[in-house]
Structure formats: structure tokens, C-alpha cells
Design an enzyme around this catalytic site. Structure first.
Site, mmCIF file in Angstrom:
data_model
loop_
_atom_site.group_PDB
_atom_site.id
_atom_site.type_symbol
_atom_site.label_atom_id
_atom_site.label_comp_id
_atom_site.label_asym_id
_atom_site.label_seq_id
_atom_site.Cartn_x
_atom_site.Cartn_y
_atom_site.Cartn_z
ATOM 1 N N GLU A 90 0.815 -1.198 0.000
ATOM 2 C CA GLU A 90 0.000 0.000 0.000
ATOM 3 C C GLU A 90 0.856 1.259 0.000
ATOM 4 O O GLU A 90 2.004 1.243 0.439
ATOM 5 C CB GLU A 90 -0.943 0.019 1.198
ATOM 6 C CG GLU A 90 -0.302 -0.364 2.499
ATOM 7 C CD GLU A 90 -1.337 -0.545 3.603
ATOM 8 O OE1 GLU A 90 -1.759 0.476 4.143
ATOM 9 O OE2 GLU A 90 -1.688 -1.685 3.911
ATOM 10 N N CYS A 103 3.649 8.449 0.512
ATOM 11 C CA CYS A 103 4.299 7.599 1.504
ATOM 12 C C CYS A 103 4.387 6.197 0.897
ATOM 13 O O CYS A 103 3.355 5.598 0.582
ATOM 14 C CB CYS A 103 3.465 7.600 2.784
ATOM 15 S SG CYS A 103 4.092 6.463 4.020
ATOM 16 N N CYS A 110 6.801 -6.642 7.381
ATOM 17 C CA CYS A 110 7.983 -6.125 8.087
ATOM 18 C C CYS A 110 8.310 -7.079 9.218
ATOM 19 O O CYS A 110 7.418 -7.694 9.795
ATOM 20 C CB CYS A 110 7.684 -4.733 8.643
ATOM 21 S SG CYS A 110 9.102 -3.973 9.466
ATOM 22 N N CYS A 114 7.265 -3.883 15.747
ATOM 23 C CA CYS A 114 6.774 -2.780 16.591
ATOM 24 C C CYS A 114 5.322 -3.064 16.983
ATOM 25 O O CYS A 114 4.498 -3.386 16.128
ATOM 26 C CB CYS A 114 6.866 -1.444 15.853
ATOM 27 S SG CYS A 114 8.521 -1.082 15.249
ATOM 28 N N CYS A 117 2.075 -1.486 15.246
ATOM 29 C CA CYS A 117 2.046 -1.427 13.786
ATOM 30 C C CYS A 117 1.419 -2.675 13.165
ATOM 31 O O CYS A 117 1.797 -3.798 13.487
ATOM 32 C CB CYS A 117 3.480 -1.247 13.298
ATOM 33 S SG CYS A 117 3.626 -1.307 11.525
ATOM 34 N N CYS A 331 -0.890 2.212 8.678
ATOM 35 C CA CYS A 331 0.107 1.540 7.853
ATOM 36 C C CYS A 331 0.010 0.021 7.977
ATOM 37 O O CYS A 331 0.096 -0.531 9.066
ATOM 38 C CB CYS A 331 1.470 2.053 8.306
ATOM 39 S SG CYS A 331 2.845 1.026 7.895
#
Ligand code: SF4
Length: 343
Positions: A90, A103, A110, A114, A117, A331
Site C-alpha cells: 500500500e 508515503c 515487516c 513494533c 504497527c 500503515c
């Protein structure tokens, strides 16, 4: 098949040489890549034989726009893109008075973990190539019908966990044969991989470095960001000082405010003490609440007080404006929710 957008001009020159073609053809090909054409056969000034060679060695396929969401409040667009291998990524396009900003994602998923997220919940699937990062900007411009002049590498993925591809992307997007977007109009955000901050400082670029800090003590940071087990805040700040010395650029610190977790007056004071005297800027980010965790957003009055305290320490601070809140998808969340509906 390799996507031609993955090549720098030098790599294309080399390919031409290896394929017994004149070097000047590489510039012609690259220029076509930024015009509104769909395939190599549309490159009118190339001989047929070269078009055939290009067709049998490369694709120039763009990612498919699987979904497009537009905010009715501020025109922010979120695009869900399908890559050649079917993976989804995205990107978000924001309209500001000073121009359009995108962005971009640097990885599918990932692995940094974190806690706040959504991109990391299923781990890292794979790195994006330089061309796949670049194509988000190209597709973004097509969807928008306008030029994009600013880029932030702050979408899914840790840019420094995909270092070589990210550096290659930065070089292509900045080149005059590429999109010619100035380095000072590009921001790269990292969770704080110290050795890569040092390497990046030595690249001799003028990119704005942003650090996802979110905490003022190592213990608290470890609770929300596993990378903190590897690198301390002191090591990060020392690396940032090196970056500032080498580039002369001001570093940005991202601080997501989470209600009753890191938003107290004491937190504001310790952040002020930590950053006082460093050439930097703090971005306070009221978090996007996501269904995957129970973190809550700090009240806007408290955000203002937090910012005021930082300013008292001489630390320049802005509160990030909320963009596209009616198409709320933090995100990584868009990709996840879309994949869930496909199951
Ligand atoms: S915040 Fe960035 S580094 Fe951390 S898990 Fe999400 S995408 Fe990865």
C-alpha cells in the site's frame, strides 16, 4: 522476468553494450519509461530488433491498482497495489499546499515487530526491488493526474532492512533521467538500525532522516519496539549526531503519542532533555487506533501541552496533521483487512 524500472541508466547502458546495441539507446529507452506508454512497441524511435530484444528480456508492467480509497475530508488517497507476483502493498498520497506527497512501502510486511504497527503482524514476506518502490510513485502520479514532489519512506517495511534496494531507488528517483525529485524532498524513516544510519550518513546524500523514537527510556522502548533490545537510545542519538555532522541536515524524531503509555508531562520533559541541543525536529503523531491492539489516542489538548513543553526545551515540534481519517487504515492495515476478506 525482470522489470526494466529496476535498472539504473548505467545498468541499462551495460545491457545495451552486452547486447551489441549503441549506448545512446539506453537514454532513449529510459526517457520513454516516464512517458504515458504501455509497452516497448510504443517506443517510436527504437529499431524493431531492439524492441524485440527488450520484449524478450524485460517487462515494463506497472503494479495493478487493486483498490483506491479517497478521503472526502482532504483528498488523501490510499492505494492497494498488486505486484507482479500477486503480493499486495500500500501507499498513501497526501495533498498539501506545498505539493503532493507520497508515503511508499519498502517491503511486503515487516519483521521489526513494533507493537503499534499492523504491517508487522504477519512478519516480512519479502523485500521490494528498487523498481517496485519507484513504481508506487509512478502509479501514484498516474492515479492523481498530477506531479508528486515529495516522498516519505514510511509505509510498510523498514527501509534499512532493505538497504541496497532503497539506496538504488533513491538514486533513480532523484536522477534527472528519473523523476527528478530533489533529495531534500525525500524523508526516510527508520526504527533505529544504528550501523545503517552510519552507512547512510556516508552515502553523501541530502535525504531527511527520521527516527521512530516513541519512548525516552530504553526499557519502555523495548516494550513497544523489539529493535530497542539491540540498539540503545544513546547509540541512536550518537549515530544521528554523526548523520547531522556529515550531511548538515536536521534529523526528525517521530514520537507516536499513546494515551497513558508515553504521553505524560514527565515523558515530555524527558524527551525535551534528551533532544535539547541536537539539530532536530520532533513530529508528534497522535496514533491511529487499530483493532489489532488496545492502544488509545492521546486527547488533543494533552498533545498541545506535550508540544509546548518540548518547545520550552528549545526543541522544534510539530503535531502531525491527521490525513485521511475517514479512510482510516493505519500503515499495513489496508493490506491485512483486504487479505482477510479474500480468505
Ligand atoms: S513501524 Fe515500521 S519498522 Fe516498525 S514494524 Fe511497522 S513498518 Fe516495521
Amino acid at each position: 522476468m525482470k522489470n526494466i524500472y529496476d535498472l539504473t541508466l548505467d545498468e541499462l547502458k551495460l545491457w545495451m553494450k552486452e547486447n551489441k546495441e549503441s549506448e545512446f539507446r539506453s537514454k532513449q529507452v529510459i526517457e520513454w519509461l516516464y512517458k504515458d506508454i504501455k509497452n516497448f512497441d510504443d517506443m517510436k524511435n527504437l529499431p524493431k530488433a531492439l524492441k524485440e530484444k527488450l520484449n524478450s528480456n524485460f517487462t515494463m508492467e506497472l503494479p495493478k491498482v487493486e483498490h483506491e480509497y479517497t478521503s472526502r475530508l482532504d483528498g488523501t488517497k490510499k492505494l492497494l497495489l498488486a505486484l507482479q507476483d500477486g503480493n499486495l502493498i500500500e501507499c498513501v498520497i497526501m495533498k498539501y499546499n506545498h505539493g503532493n506527497s507520497i508515503c511508499v512501502s519498502t517491503q511486503v510486511g515487516c519483521r521489526m515487530g513494533c507493537k503499534f504497527c499492523a504491517s508487522t503482524i504477519d512478519g516480512r514476506v519479502r523485500d521490494l526491488t528498487a523498481g517496485e518502490i519507484l513504481l508506487q510513485v509512478i502509479v501514484g502520479q498516474k492515479v492523481l493526474g498530477e506531479r508528486i514532489s515529495n516522498i516519505v519512506l514510511m509505509g510498510s517495511g523498514e527501509p534499512f532492512d532493505n538497504y541496497d534496494n532503497v539506496i538504488k531507488f533513491l538514486k533513480i528517483v532523484n536522477a534527472d533521467y528519473g523523476l527528478n525529485i530533489g533529495q531534500r524532498h525525500i524523508t526516510l524513516s527508520t526504527c533505529g538500525i544504528v550501523p545503517k544510519i552510519i552507512d547512510f550518513a556516508d552515502e553523501d546524500m541530502q535525504i531527511t532522516l527520521a527516527i521512530s523514537l516513541h519512548s525516552t527510556t530504553d526499557d519502555r522502548r523495548k516494550e513497544i519496539m523489539p529493535i530497542a533490545n539491540k540498539y540503545s537510545i544513546k547509540e541512536i542519538l550518537d549515530a544521528c549526531k554523526y548523520y547531522i555532522d556529515k550531511t548538515g541536515r536536521r534529523v526528525s524524531f517521530e514520537y507516536s503519542l499513546v494515551k497513558e503509555v508515553n504521553d505524560s508531562l514527565e515523558d515530555a520533559k524527558s524527551l525535551g532533555k534528551l533532544l535539547k541541543g541536537i539539530l532536530c525536529h520532533v513530529n508528534l503523531i497522535p496514533i491511529n487506533e487499530i483493532k489489532e491492539n488496545s492502544y488509545k489516542k492521546t486527547d488533543s489538548e494533552e498533545v498541545k501541552i506535550f508540544a509546548k513543553i518540548l518547545k520550552e526545551y528549545g526543541v522544534e515540534t510539530t503535531v502531525r496533521r491527521e490525513m485521511g481519517s475517514d479512510i482510516n487504515a493505519a500503515c499495513g492495515q489496508l493490506r491485512r483487512s483486504y487479505m482477510e476478506t479474500q480468505k
